[in-house]
Write a protein that holds these residues in place. Structure first.
Motif, short mmCIF file in Angstrom:
data_model
loop_
_atom_site.label_atom_id
_atom_site.label_comp_id
_atom_site.label_asym_id
_atom_site.label_seq_id
_atom_site.Cartn_x
_atom_site.Cartn_y
_atom_site.Cartn_z
N ARG A 164 0.84 -1.20 0.00
CA ARG A 164 0.00 0.00 0.00
C ARG A 164 0.88 1.26 0.00
O ARG A 164 1.80 1.37 0.83
CB ARG A 164 -0.92 -0.01 1.21
N VAL B 197 0.52 4.12 1.14
CA VAL B 197 0.59 4.86 2.40
C VAL B 197 1.68 4.29 3.32
O VAL B 197 2.33 5.04 4.05
CB VAL B 197 -0.80 4.90 3.10
N LEU B 198 1.91 2.98 3.25
CA LEU B 198 2.96 2.39 4.08
C LEU B 198 4.34 2.85 3.59
O LEU B 198 5.25 3.11 4.38
CB LEU B 198 2.88 0.86 4.08
N ASN C 232 4.83 5.69 2.12
CA ASN C 232 4.93 7.10 2.56
C ASN C 232 5.30 7.20 4.03
O ASN C 232 6.03 8.11 4.42
CB ASN C 232 3.61 7.83 2.29
N VAL C 233 4.79 6.27 4.85
CA VAL C 233 5.20 6.25 6.27
C VAL C 233 6.72 6.06 6.34
O VAL C 233 7.42 6.79 7.05
CB VAL C 233 4.48 5.13 7.06
N ARG D 221 8.91 6.75 4.01
CA ARG D 221 9.60 7.95 3.50
C ARG D 221 9.58 9.06 4.55
O ARG D 221 10.57 9.76 4.74
CB ARG D 221 8.92 8.44 2.22
N LEU E 81 9.66 8.74 7.61
CA LEU E 81 10.60 8.41 8.68
C LEU E 81 12.04 8.37 8.16
O LEU E 81 12.94 7.92 8.87
CB LEU E 81 10.22 7.07 9.31
N LYS E 82 12.23 8.80 6.94
CA LYS E 82 13.56 8.86 6.30
C LYS E 82 14.27 7.50 6.31
O LYS E 82 15.46 7.40 6.63
CB LYS E 82 14.43 9.92 6.97
N MET E 83 13.52 6.45 5.98
CA MET E 83 14.13 5.11 5.97
C MET E 83 15.04 4.95 4.77
O MET E 83 14.76 5.49 3.69
CB MET E 83 13.02 4.05 5.94
N GLN F 7 16.26 -0.48 4.66
CA GLN F 7 15.25 -0.54 5.73
C GLN F 7 13.86 -0.63 5.13
O GLN F 7 13.01 -1.39 5.61
CB GLN F 7 15.33 0.72 6.60
N LYS G 51 11.83 -3.82 6.23
CA LYS G 51 10.89 -3.51 7.31
C LYS G 51 9.49 -3.18 6.81
O LYS G 51 8.53 -3.21 7.58
CB LYS G 51 11.43 -2.37 8.18
N ILE G 52 9.35 -2.83 5.53
CA ILE G 52 8.00 -2.51 5.02
C ILE G 52 7.63 -3.38 3.81
O ILE G 52 6.66 -4.13 3.85
CB ILE G 52 7.87 -1.00 4.69
N PRO H 93 7.80 -7.54 4.51
CA PRO H 93 6.70 -8.05 5.36
C PRO H 93 5.33 -7.83 4.76
O PRO H 93 4.42 -8.65 4.91
CB PRO H 93 6.85 -7.28 6.67
N SER H 94 5.18 -6.70 4.06
CA SER H 94 3.87 -6.42 3.46
C SER H 94 3.57 -7.43 2.33
O SER H 94 2.42 -7.80 2.11
CB SER H 94 3.87 -4.99 2.92
N LEU I 25 7.37 15.13 1.10
CA LEU I 25 7.18 14.04 0.13
C LEU I 25 7.15 14.56 -1.30
O LEU I 25 7.31 13.80 -2.25
CB LEU I 25 5.90 13.26 0.44
N PHE J 266 -1.31 10.05 8.32
CA PHE J 266 -1.93 10.00 6.99
C PHE J 266 -3.44 9.75 7.08
O PHE J 266 -3.94 9.23 8.08
CB PHE J 266 -1.27 8.91 6.15
N TRP K 219 1.49 -6.51 10.44
CA TRP K 219 2.28 -7.62 10.95
C TRP K 219 2.93 -7.29 12.30
O TRP K 219 3.67 -8.10 12.86
CB TRP K 219 3.37 -8.02 9.94
#
Lengths: 258, 279
Positions: free
Chosen positions: A156, A158-159, A161-162, A164, A166-168, A172, A176-177, A180-181, B65, B91, B99
């Motif tokens: 998704r 939005v995940l 964007n979360v 981004r 958090l400057k991953m 990472q 981490k996203i 697992p997604s 962004l 958001f 998970w």
């Protein structure tokens, strides 16, 4: 108390119970059809004969050894397909050019009847378990690659964007996203892949008359031992069930919240 | 020099003459057009406008962004062109990680920062408690309601203790009653932390209930139409929605918004007619 436990037992175990009863009903219908002569017993033996053949197949045909041979080939080919398919899928997700160039070919590989290419693999690897494993691996590779790409691409936005916000880092973000997604879709790919692997392994064992359960089915069919042949097929189903139960456990362990 | 409604004495965030265009050549669409306002330290500001006015574009610019824009969004003297650690984003869409448990979701930003496990669990626990989910720490998002999940996202953003909390219609998917109650929770947290907050919304009552000032946007291109100061007493709760003053503010802002919303609706209808005409 008894009034409460009745419905809750049915709610919990109802589907399994219904499934088992349906299977039993189908077996009884076949038994009746064969015994009444509607179905020729030289095509399908009575299910009761197949059940009686289990003991003979287990005692006389080294079933455990053959079961082990097929299972070991399945494990090697299946895990190799995962080990190679996952990184290739991740690479194709990253590279749009390669993805567009390769996706159709990989789709075609998944649909191809690889098992018929056994003479080529025999020439390359000889009449050995290596041929069986390589053919299983090749056939099992495509679904994992395709589902890996699909799983990563369906993360998704939005995940992402979360991540981004958090400057991953990209590493990472992947571990981490994205990964697992994508896991539920990747597991769908593994299930498909292992189905292809098992079909190919048993098919090639049958065709080149070597190794585990496929060879046993070939030998029993050559002897025209139909109850034994069907009992052998039941053991192939058992291998399949075993792997899928293990896979299901691993999947729910890796994705506890889903 | 006297300050007008768009200026603050001690701004934590400055939006200065921001313009954002999409497309090229003849197909250029100006989403945000010379917008300027600021948010003071500890202030709660809402940006309100009809659907399609460029609110979410503004959210993405302030959150870093979208980097390719004209003008400046500044925190202190620093122009934002990428996600900034001082800005924590919540958001519109549900954004918890399915998970991870609630506590692992909330502790996630601290995990990325390399904070030790016991410290990050302590801090996550504090913010979970603050959003009222203390008894759900071990639950997974699939076991929670939409409002509870959004509270997890808010706690996850607050755990990094951002200077500015930036929210894009966080309650859009929730029913009105849950929205009012979550508004209370947000007001309580904002007052407790003296949290500088910028809320992007299209919900008029939500904006009046929560804000110190409201920036009203025009419909396409998105400009500042007016900035309204909300002089309702604080500490504030959802009880305020029954007051005459609240009704007065809602009516006043609706007067400004009605024309913009009507233009937006007419625009959508003509676009739908064109699509229908072309089969």
């Amino acid at each position: 108390m008894a009034e409460k436990s009745g419905p809750s037992f049915l709610r919990r175990n109802g589907p399994e119970l219904f499934g088992a009863l349906s299977l039993l009903a189908a077996v009884l219908v076949f038994e009746a059809l064969v015994r009444s002569g509607i179905v020729n017993r030289f095509v399908i033996p009575p299910p009761s004969d197949i059940v009686l053949a289990f003991e003979r197949v287990i005692v006389e045909e080294n079933i455990l050894g053959r079961f082990r041979d097929t299972a070991v080939e399945m494990v090697i080919a299946g895990f190799a397909a995962v080990g190679v398919g996952v990184p290739i899928g991740a690479f194709l997700y990253r590279s749009a050019l390669w993805r567009r160039a390769m996706e159709d070919w990989i789709g075609a590989l998944a649909a191809a009847p690889i098992v018929l290419a056994f003479p080529l693999f025999l020439v390359l690897f000889g009449r050995s378990p290596k041929t069986i494993i390589v053919m299983g691996f090749v056939h099992g590779l495509a679904p994992i690659i395709l589902k890996m790409v699909e799983g990563l691409a369906s993360t998704r936005p939005v995940l992402i964007n979360v991540g981004r916000s958090l400057k991953m880092t990209s590493s990472q973000m992947f571990w981490k996203i994205l990964f697992p997604s994508a896991l539920p879709v990747i597991f769908t790919g593994i299930r498909l892949s292992w189905t292809f692997v098992l079909i190919t392994i048993v098919g090639v064992e049958y065709l080149i008359n070597l190794g585990g359960l496929g060879q046993l089915i070939n030998e029993l069919a050559e002897r025209y031992d139909l109850p034994g042949t069907y009992a052998g097929i039941c053991f192939v189903v058992l291998v399949s069930v075993l792997f899928f139960v293990i896979l299901e456990r691993v999947e729910s362990w890796l994705q506890p919240g889903r | 020099m006297a300050l007008n409604e768009s200026q603050s004495v001690n701004p934590a965030l400055v939006v200065d003459d921001v313009v954002k265009r999409f497309g090229r050549g003849d197909e250029v669409i100006t989403a945000v057009d010379h917008m300027s306002f600021d948010v003071a330290q500890g202030e709660f500001v809402s940006v309100i406008g009809p659907s399609g006015c460029g609110k979410s574009t503004l959210f993405n610019i302030i959150g870093g962004l979208l980097s390719d824009y004209e003008g400046a969004v500044k925190i202190g003297e620093e122009r934002i062109s990428a996600p900034h650690p001082a800005v924590g984003m919540v958001f519109q869409e549900e954004s918890t990680f399915p998970w991870r448990t609630v506590i692992d979701n909330v502790a996630f930003p601290l995990e990325l920062q390399g904070v030790g496990k016991s410290e990050r669990m302590d801090r996550a626990h504090h913010f979970i408690d603050m959003v009222g989910l203390a008894s759900f720490e071990k639950a997974f998002p699939s076991q929670l309601s939409g409002g509870m999940r959004q509270r997890v996202s808010i706690a996850r953003t607050l755990v990094s203790q951002p200077k500015i909390l930036l929210m894009d219609e966080p309650f859009a998917a929730l029913d009105e009653q849950t929205r009012l109650l979550l508004g209370d929770k947000i007001t309580q947290i904002q007052q407790e932390l003296n949290q500088t907050t910028l809320l992007i919304t299209h919900n008029l009552t939500e904006a009046v209930q929560l804000s110190d000032r409201i920036v009203v946007m025009t419909y396409r291109p998105g400009r500042v139409k007016r900035i309204v100061r909300i002089d309702l007493p604080r500490p504030r709760t959802s009880d305020v929605v029954g007051s005459d003053a609240f009704g007065h503010y809602v009516a006043e802002i609706w007067n400004d918004l009605r024309e913009e919303a009507s233009r937006g609706m007419a625009d959508s209808e003509s676009a739908a007619s064109r699509r229908a005409a072309h089969g």
